[in-house]
Design an enzyme around this catalytic site. Structure first.
Site, short mmCIF file in Angstrom:
data_model
loop_
_atom_site.label_atom_id
_atom_site.label_comp_id
_atom_site.label_asym_id
_atom_site.label_seq_id
_atom_site.Cartn_x
_atom_site.Cartn_y
_atom_site.Cartn_z
N LYS A 121 1.23 -1.33 -0.34
CA LYS A 121 -0.21 0.06 -0.44
C LYS A 121 1.05 1.28 0.15
O LYS A 121 2.34 1.54 0.68
CB LYS A 121 -0.82 -0.17 0.76
CG LYS A 121 -2.19 -1.25 0.98
CD LYS A 121 -2.96 -1.15 2.42
CE LYS A 121 -4.64 -2.07 1.28
NZ LYS A 121 -5.48 -1.86 1.93
N ARG A 155 -4.01 -10.01 4.22
CA ARG A 155 -4.14 -9.98 3.23
C ARG A 155 -3.04 -9.54 2.40
O ARG A 155 -2.94 -8.57 2.14
CB ARG A 155 -5.34 -8.97 3.42
CG ARG A 155 -6.09 -9.20 1.26
CD ARG A 155 -7.11 -8.71 1.50
NE ARG A 155 -8.10 -8.16 -0.25
CZ ARG A 155 -7.45 -6.74 -0.97
NH1 ARG A 155 -6.00 -6.21 -0.78
NH2 ARG A 155 -7.79 -7.60 -1.89
C1 9MG Z 1 -10.33 -4.87 -1.62
N1 9MG Z 1 -9.14 -4.51 -0.55
C2 9MG Z 1 -8.00 -4.36 -0.39
N2 9MG Z 1 -7.87 -3.68 0.94
C3 9MG Z 1 -7.94 -4.45 1.40
C4 9MG Z 1 -8.22 -4.25 3.17
O1 9MG Z 1 -7.14 -3.59 3.30
N3 9MG Z 1 -9.31 -4.78 3.31
C5 9MG Z 1 -10.01 -5.70 2.74
N4 9MG Z 1 -10.94 -6.31 3.54
N5 9MG Z 1 -10.14 -5.78 1.84
C6 9MG Z 1 -9.16 -5.25 0.88
#
Ligand code: 9MG
Length: 278
Positions: free
Chosen positions: A223, A257
């Site tokens: 990010k 994730r």
């Molecule tokens: C789809 N998506 C992109 N970034 C995300 C994040 O930080 N959390 C979740 N749950 N979905 C995300």
């Protein structure tokens, strides 16, 4: 605290943190440039993520990066559902659908999805009703504003308290329509309507959300909060991504994730080996 999530035909053990591998099927996806829009390429990537240790594959057909274009429900379904079907035919893996559209959720549930991941926390029309008719776990993410404008000037009275209040309201709404609290996963939404400082404040206080008694999900991989702090392009954020994943895991994240499954798994294994000896 819950030890297992029931994801349709499969159980997910959340005693230790599990990896959710990211599969973007958007032409404008920010970190893979859309090269996985072809089903075969997607399957190849999924197989590698499973070998590397992912327990969930999160398929997204709409980019949520700042400034991303809207996608119609029809287009999102045509991107996501064939990939979901192909994955479920070949692999025994939990597939999560990253969507905020009721129609996409409904199609995904009918075609074997094991989890719903909604960055808009079921606030869009029809989403609560669709999810109330299934038994799948749902990730409710916090976002201030909408992806197109969310980074313009995010404002909070108190960042952590405001997000907790939001979660409590969403949990209430879910329970009122008959969605059992035990199916909910919470995610404070790194990068979604938060300044750089606010994102690091959120990471520093990630453990505070444990008081809500639900499993936590953290999405930090590649990010801007990493790129902007380190002055690194998106393909140079691995060390930052792993570090943030570990900080979240150490503060109770049960699902992480990520794009880089293998490297994050290695880091989690080290943390686990140390925890066992503590
Ligand atoms: C789809 N998506 C992109 N970034 C995300 C994040 O930080 N959390 C979740 N749950 N979905 C995300």
């Amino acid at each position: 605290m819950l030890k297992t999530l029931t994801c349709a035909d499969q159980a997910l053990d959340i005693v230790t943190p599990q990896i959710m591998g990211i599969l973007n099927v958007t032409p404008d996806s920010f970190s893979d440039g859309g090269k996985f829009t072809q089903i075969n390429a997607a399957l190849f990537q999924v197989e590698q993520m499973i070998i590397d240790g992912a327990k969930i594959i999160d398929i997204g057909g709409e980019s949520t990066r700042p400034g991303a274009k809207d996608v119609s429900e029809k287009d999102e379904i045509s991107r996501v559902i064939p990939v979901l079907k192909a994955i479920k035919q070949r692999f025994e893996i939990i597939v999560s659908i990253d969507t905020s559209k009721a129609g996409v959720m409904s199609e995904a549930i009918a075609n074997g999805a094991g989890m719903i991941n909604d960055v808009r926390a079921l606030q869009n029309e029809g989403c609560l009703a669709i999810v109330s008719q299934c038994e799948l776990p749902v990730c409710l993410m916090h976002m201030q504003g909408q992806p197109r404008t969310m980074q313009t000037s995010p404002q909070y009275h108190n960042l952590i308290d405001d997000i907790k209040t939001f979660f409590k309201q969403r949990i209430n709404q879910c329970e009122q329509i008959g969605i059992n609290k035990q199916r909910l996963i919470l995610d404070p939404g790194f990068g979604f309507g938060k300044t750089l400082t606010q994102n690091y404040q959120l990471l520093a206080h990630f453990a505070d959300f444990q008081c809500l008694g639900l499993p936590l999900l953290a999405g930090l991989s590649r990010k801007s909060m990493i790129g902007n702090l380190l002055s690194r392009d998106v393909d140079q954020r691995l060390a930052g991504s792993i570090t943030t994943a570990i900080l979240a895991a150490q503060q109770g994240a049960k699902i992480i994730r990520v794009h880089d499954v293998k490297e994050t798994m290695d880091a989690l294994k080290i943390i686990d080996a140390v925890a066992v000896q503590a």
